[in-house]
Design a protein around this motif. Sequence first.
Motif, PDB file in Angstrom:
ATOM      1  N   GLY A  10      23.621  41.659 -35.945  1.00  0.00           N
ATOM      2  CA  GLY A  10      23.477  43.034 -36.433  1.00  0.00           C
ATOM      3  C   GLY A  10      24.407  43.977 -35.719  1.00  0.00           C
ATOM      4  O   GLY A  10      25.581  43.669 -35.465  1.00  0.00           O
ATOM      5  N   ILE A  11      23.871  45.161 -35.391  1.00  0.00           N
ATOM      6  CA  ILE A  11      24.657  46.132 -34.631  1.00  0.00           C
ATOM      7  C   ILE A  11      24.344  45.975 -33.142  1.00  0.00           C
ATOM      8  O   ILE A  11      25.160  46.267 -32.275  1.00  0.00           O
ATOM      9  CB  ILE A  11      24.316  47.560 -35.135  1.00  0.00           C
ATOM     10  CG1 ILE A  11      25.274  48.601 -34.546  1.00  0.00           C
ATOM     11  CG2 ILE A  11      22.870  47.949 -34.872  1.00  0.00           C
ATOM     12  CD1 ILE A  11      26.601  48.591 -35.187  1.00  0.00           C
ATOM     13  N   CYS A  12      23.154  45.468 -32.871  1.00  0.00           N
ATOM     14  CA  CYS A  12      22.606  45.413 -31.521  1.00  0.00           C
ATOM     15  C   CYS A  12      23.423  44.559 -30.562  1.00  0.00           C
ATOM     16  O   CYS A  12      23.620  44.912 -29.400  1.00  0.00           O
ATOM     17  CB  CYS A  12      21.180  44.872 -31.653  1.00  0.00           C
ATOM     18  SG  CYS A  12      20.325  44.520 -30.152  1.00  0.00           S
ATOM     19  N   LYS A  13      23.903  43.387 -31.061  1.00  0.00           N
ATOM     20  CA  LYS A  13      24.552  42.456 -30.147  1.00  0.00           C
ATOM     21  C   LYS A  13      26.029  42.242 -30.465  1.00  0.00           C
ATOM     22  O   LYS A  13      26.644  41.343 -29.901  1.00  0.00           O
ATOM     23  CB  LYS A  13      23.821  41.101 -30.194  1.00  0.00           C
ATOM     24  CG  LYS A  13      22.359  41.188 -29.750  1.00  0.00           C
ATOM     25  CD  LYS A  13      21.687  39.817 -29.763  1.00  0.00           C
ATOM     26  CE  LYS A  13      20.234  39.914 -29.324  1.00  0.00           C
ATOM     27  NZ  LYS A  13      19.553  38.616 -29.357  1.00  0.00           N
ATOM     28  N   SER A  14      26.595  43.055 -31.364  1.00  0.00           N
ATOM     29  CA  SER A  14      27.956  42.742 -31.816  1.00  0.00           C
ATOM     30  C   SER A  14      28.964  42.817 -30.678  1.00  0.00           C
ATOM     31  O   SER A  14      29.918  42.053 -30.646  1.00  0.00           O
ATOM     32  CB  SER A  14      28.367  43.599 -33.006  1.00  0.00           C
ATOM     33  OG  SER A  14      28.482  44.933 -32.628  1.00  0.00           O
ATOM     34  N   GLU A  15      28.726  43.709 -29.719  1.00  0.00           N
ATOM     35  CA  GLU A  15      29.703  43.771 -28.627  1.00  0.00           C
ATOM     36  C   GLU A  15      29.614  42.580 -27.670  1.00  0.00           C
ATOM     37  O   GLU A  15      30.487  42.390 -26.830  1.00  0.00           O
ATOM     38  CB  GLU A  15      29.605  45.100 -27.861  1.00  0.00           C
ATOM     39  CG  GLU A  15      28.324  45.268 -27.103  1.00  0.00           C
ATOM     40  CD  GLU A  15      28.333  46.537 -26.228  1.00  0.00           C
ATOM     41  OE1 GLU A  15      29.259  46.708 -25.423  1.00  0.00           O
ATOM     42  OE2 GLU A  15      27.397  47.349 -26.385  1.00  0.00           O
ATOM     43  N   TYR A  16      28.544  41.802 -27.805  1.00  0.00           N
ATOM     44  CA  TYR A  16      28.399  40.623 -26.935  1.00  0.00           C
ATOM     45  C   TYR A  16      28.681  39.305 -27.662  1.00  0.00           C
ATOM     46  O   TYR A  16      28.473  38.237 -27.096  1.00  0.00           O
ATOM     47  CB  TYR A  16      26.990  40.578 -26.323  1.00  0.00           C
ATOM     48  CG  TYR A  16      26.725  41.728 -25.394  1.00  0.00           C
ATOM     49  CD1 TYR A  16      27.298  41.751 -24.118  1.00  0.00           C
ATOM     50  CD2 TYR A  16      25.920  42.790 -25.782  1.00  0.00           C
ATOM     51  CE1 TYR A  16      27.078  42.816 -23.260  1.00  0.00           C
ATOM     52  CE2 TYR A  16      25.689  43.858 -24.921  1.00  0.00           C
ATOM     53  CZ  TYR A  16      26.272  43.865 -23.662  1.00  0.00           C
ATOM     54  OH  TYR A  16      26.051  44.905 -22.808  1.00  0.00           O
ATOM     55  N   LEU A  17      29.132  39.388 -28.911  1.00  0.00           N
ATOM     56  CA  LEU A  17      29.353  38.178 -29.708  1.00  0.00           C
ATOM     57  C   LEU A  17      30.246  37.168 -28.968  1.00  0.00           C
ATOM     58  O   LEU A  17      30.034  35.954 -29.042  1.00  0.00           O
ATOM     59  CB  LEU A  17      29.973  38.554 -31.065  1.00  0.00           C
ATOM     60  CG  LEU A  17      30.145  37.426 -32.082  1.00  0.00           C
ATOM     61  CD1 LEU A  17      28.827  36.752 -32.426  1.00  0.00           C
ATOM     62  CD2 LEU A  17      30.814  37.936 -33.362  1.00  0.00           C
ATOM     63  N   ASN A  18      31.215  37.687 -28.217  1.00  0.00           N
ATOM     64  CA  ASN A  18      32.138  36.771 -27.511  1.00  0.00           C
ATOM     65  C   ASN A  18      31.467  35.996 -26.380  1.00  0.00           C
ATOM     66  O   ASN A  18      32.072  35.114 -25.795  1.00  0.00           O
ATOM     67  CB  ASN A  18      33.371  37.526 -27.001  1.00  0.00           C
ATOM     68  CG  ASN A  18      33.012  38.557 -25.952  1.00  0.00           C
ATOM     69  OD1 ASN A  18      31.846  38.696 -25.564  1.00  0.00           O
ATOM     70  ND2 ASN A  18      34.006  39.314 -25.506  1.00  0.00           N
ATOM     71  N   ARG A  19      30.209  36.293 -26.070  1.00  0.00           N
ATOM     72  CA  ARG A  19      29.508  35.482 -25.073  1.00  0.00           C
ATOM     73  C   ARG A  19      29.043  34.155 -25.686  1.00  0.00           C
ATOM     74  O   ARG A  19      28.730  33.221 -24.962  1.00  0.00           O
ATOM     75  CB  ARG A  19      28.285  36.218 -24.506  1.00  0.00           C
ATOM     76  CG  ARG A  19      28.560  37.585 -23.920  1.00  0.00           C
ATOM     77  CD  ARG A  19      29.681  37.594 -22.892  1.00  0.00           C
ATOM     78  NE  ARG A  19      29.599  38.745 -22.000  1.00  0.00           N
ATOM     79  CZ  ARG A  19      30.129  39.944 -22.246  1.00  0.00           C
ATOM     80  NH1 ARG A  19      30.830  40.159 -23.352  1.00  0.00           N
ATOM     81  NH2 ARG A  19      29.996  40.931 -21.367  1.00  0.00           N
ATOM     82  N   SER A  20      28.941  34.106 -27.014  1.00  0.00           N
ATOM     83  CA  SER A  20      28.515  32.846 -27.650  1.00  0.00           C
ATOM     84  C   SER A  20      29.552  32.278 -28.609  1.00  0.00           C
ATOM     85  O   SER A  20      29.332  31.227 -29.192  1.00  0.00           O
ATOM     86  CB  SER A  20      27.192  33.039 -28.408  1.00  0.00           C
ATOM     87  OG  SER A  20      26.107  33.136 -27.518  1.00  0.00           O
ATOM     88  N   GLN A  21      30.654  32.993 -28.800  1.00  0.00           N
ATOM     89  CA  GLN A  21      31.687  32.509 -29.725  1.00  0.00           C
ATOM     90  C   GLN A  21      33.060  32.696 -29.076  1.00  0.00           C
ATOM     91  O   GLN A  21      33.284  33.698 -28.399  1.00  0.00           O
ATOM     92  CB  GLN A  21      31.645  33.318 -31.045  1.00  0.00           C
ATOM     93  CG  GLN A  21      30.368  33.142 -31.857  1.00  0.00           C
ATOM     94  CD  GLN A  21      30.263  31.804 -32.591  1.00  0.00           C
ATOM     95  OE1 GLN A  21      31.220  31.025 -32.636  1.00  0.00           O
ATOM     96  NE2 GLN A  21      29.091  31.525 -33.145  1.00  0.00           N
ATOM     97  N   THR A  22      33.954  31.749 -29.321  1.00  0.00           N
ATOM     98  CA  THR A  22      35.314  31.862 -28.772  1.00  0.00           C
ATOM     99  C   THR A  22      36.104  32.909 -29.565  1.00  0.00           C
ATOM    100  O   THR A  22      35.724  33.282 -30.683  1.00  0.00           O
ATOM    101  CB  THR A  22      36.075  30.528 -28.888  1.00  0.00           C
ATOM    102  OG1 THR A  22      36.270  30.241 -30.280  1.00  0.00           O
ATOM    103  CG2 THR A  22      35.300  29.385 -28.244  1.00  0.00           C
TER     104      THR A  22
END
Lengths: 490, 490
Positions: free
Chosen positions: A451-463
Amino acid sequence: MMKLKMFKFSFGFFKVPFKSFKKLQRKNYKVIDEQDIDYFKSVIAKDDVITNESDLIFFNTDWLKKYVGNAPVVLRPKTTEQISKILNYCNQKKIAVVPQGGNTGLVGGSVPVFDEVIINLSKMNKIISHDELTSTLHCEAGCILENLKNYVDALGQTMPIDLGAKGSCFIGGNLATNAGGIHFVKYGSMRKNCKGLKAVLADGSIIDSMSPLPKNNTGYDLKQIFIGSEGTLGIITECLIQTHPKMKNIELAIIALDKFTDVLKIYEQLKEEMGDLISAIEFFDNYSLIIQERHGRMNPLQEKNNFYLIIEIGSYSIDLNLKDILEDFLSKIDLKDGVIAQDEWQKKKIWDLRETIAEGASKEGLVLSYDISLPLPKFYEIVEETRRRVGYLAEVIAYGHIGDNNLHLNVCYNKFVKDENFHILESIMEPFVYDYIKDVKGSISAEHGIGICKSEYLNRSQTSDSIELMKIIKNALDPNGILNPYKIIN
Amino acid sequence: MMKLKMFKFSFGFFKVPFKSFKKLQRKNYKVIDEQDIDYFKSVIAKDDVITNESDLIFFNTDWLKKYVGNAPVVLRPKTTEQISKILNYCNQKKIAVVPQGGNTGLVGGSVPVFDEVIINLSKMNKIISHDELTSTLHCEAGCILENLKNYVDALGQTMPIDLGAKGSCFIGGNLATNAGGIHFVKYGSMRKNCKGLKAVLADGSIIDSMSPLPKNNTGYDLKQIFIGSEGTLGIITECLIQTHPKMKNIELAIIALDKFTDVLKIYEQLKEEMGDLISAIEFFDNYSLIIQERHGRMNPLQEKNNFYLIIEIGSYSIDLNLKDILEDFLSKIDLKDGVIAQDEWQKKKIWDLRETIAEGASKEGLVLSYDISLPLPKFYEIVEETRRRVGYLAEVIAYGHIGDNNLHLNVCYNKFVKDENFHILESIMEPFVYDYIKDVKGSISAEHGIGICKSEYLNRSQTSDSIELMKIIKNALDPNGILNPYKIIN
């Protein structure tokens, strides 16, 4: 309905409360005008074009009251073709839209960030049929999960998904977020149980991926693209869901264990000896139990310990003596304490103890809550590390669906920590939690999505290559970026 | 190894034999020169750059010897990084490539149509690990399925897939084609059993979608894009596969039924009463049995009938008396004849009867074979209609995985029909079969994929909007179209 704490922030209701919102700039989408509203009224019933401000608040606000958007209009189409016309128009005019189901998401995915038009699916709630031969439910995306559950229950079937929000969430949203829930360990994800769907692309094209055939290797399996894409690639309007025969025979036990390594050992033995008889393996720690007891919940066990497991096994066959099997299993392992439920009332009490932990925690005061997934050997380490970090400031409790590696980590601050500090505490805690998850190759979102909540942290689980590919796909399917902008990837 | 008839065409070995090939024009890819070969030799071992004409024939020819390409070079990389470099180079130079696994596909997907470079995965055959706790096998894409099966067998586990070609096919190819097989009804598709994969895109980017976590809702689930895309979107190089505990308890029955409606009734009752105890439900008709008897296969039933079902049930628990359950079930239904296997030898004989039908048919003469899927109520109608059409010219036999709606329809021409007529007969039969399938909303390819063989019929199972979206995705991921061109879509 899932009972979730309604956070009361000291800032006003319509201000954007979070840092993630503050960073965002409205993109250059068209601002809605009277002509657009007239067009929408030419496509769907006038009553289903909502522009009244007092009505809009409801649709603009997310379940947790954490995210509030500013859509000037909500559309409630009744058919796939109407959605096709609306999207085709919006795409041409570069009007941004948010698809909205039951609006029970926990990551702010189903409300606008700015003034995106809300396309609400609530009027597409027809149950079309259930095919007995193939156990396939055919329905529109706006059906409430509980209604579907009741419908198939009466046919001796069960839905593959069950979750706290079932009284409000829509099946289309369950698909768009690849929702999890308590029967995941038995039936798997929504992705695994989706036999077909219909979706409308940004340009209005209708993708009919409704073949209920179990085997169909005719080109790319397009439905996979929409499942879990949180409405950013298309709007799901109709679906075929695999239902399952109801289990005729269910037994439930709760056991207490000393060390987390014991939890893992039992889990492994259970899988080895019970195989697909297992219908749930739930976990909570003693810190969770302490909070539950403080709020008067009954603990069926005589002796306390550090960890608890709830084990449910079930079978379609009444010939199988599950109680014997469970007793036999438990007698072979070294347990301090354990109980097998003797009747339905005891089963209910055991489930209540687990299912009301989130509610119990919310009664304590300010709670930071993380829906994460970690490799099992690392499953409890993050809890202990978090506990060391917060010290006496908070109680850290851990519970979740251990059969799915899914941990709910809650940091429950003491009563003297004020609600207005939420935002500061979160900004301290989030990078720690998500960086930790990155280090152990976990997932920053097990079942709730980005969503909007975790989009800035997406790179912690995806390359970065994976995120780049997501952007390529998004851009190919929705070149004007009108579908649920600012969500998942930016 | 699957025994398949080697068709001997009257035209020469290296000529392109089929109409679908004849229609195709070579696209404007770069023709390989010495410089390109030198580059490949700088990336991988010289021995793994095969240019010797006598060696090339093997790699250029498909399993059925039906399709023969003209690749001037075969590359056998050993690592994902080498594949990344090769693709990056080919993409820049616009050199077309064909990914090739065990080359056991039945739709010509793994051989070149013209002079595409073959990237053969046979040197990427490392089994990396098996994680007991999560039952996850980690291996490279070039592992032979049977080797994986033997490896996990020794650990008390079983692979989710089993098929005739297991001695030659690669797990990467199983994923790229979303292969089916005889345990599909129990464990589901390769898609359902793939926990993670690594793939290289046309431009050399490496997509690491290797998280083994059961729940991971962090953006688009990229691995889904590569599964079933037949090497047209990326080259799968590594994977994580869900294994399952071995069943401890298996019973097998064969029953004879009068009408096809009886077959459906029993199937429905079986699903209702046995649930997930079912590990196989196979079907064949009496026409299949007649051919089998002609070739000396033993029929364990005393009385003949029109249809036969093989029912296998299995359990992880040895406490369950499956024989009683099966006997009880069969005693309640109105059967003309039925047998429960009493020992392993009898089980083997029953399975042999079913599994050698294709082989038996091929002994008769020229065979047209269709791997299709139809809604169960329509499952047998196409067989009867085909029989009416061919009259005395051929025997039409039907068998397959009825639990997966997967029909193998074989038209076995009489001995006086010459092999060289294959091509004419196919051009008459194909439009009928595929149009029929379109009318009943079936699938023109249940488990074999589209490849080059069925690409002109893709619109019988997919709408034009869906095919358009496939092209959009293909173009987004592989803008130069270098990956397995001419396959699936054109």
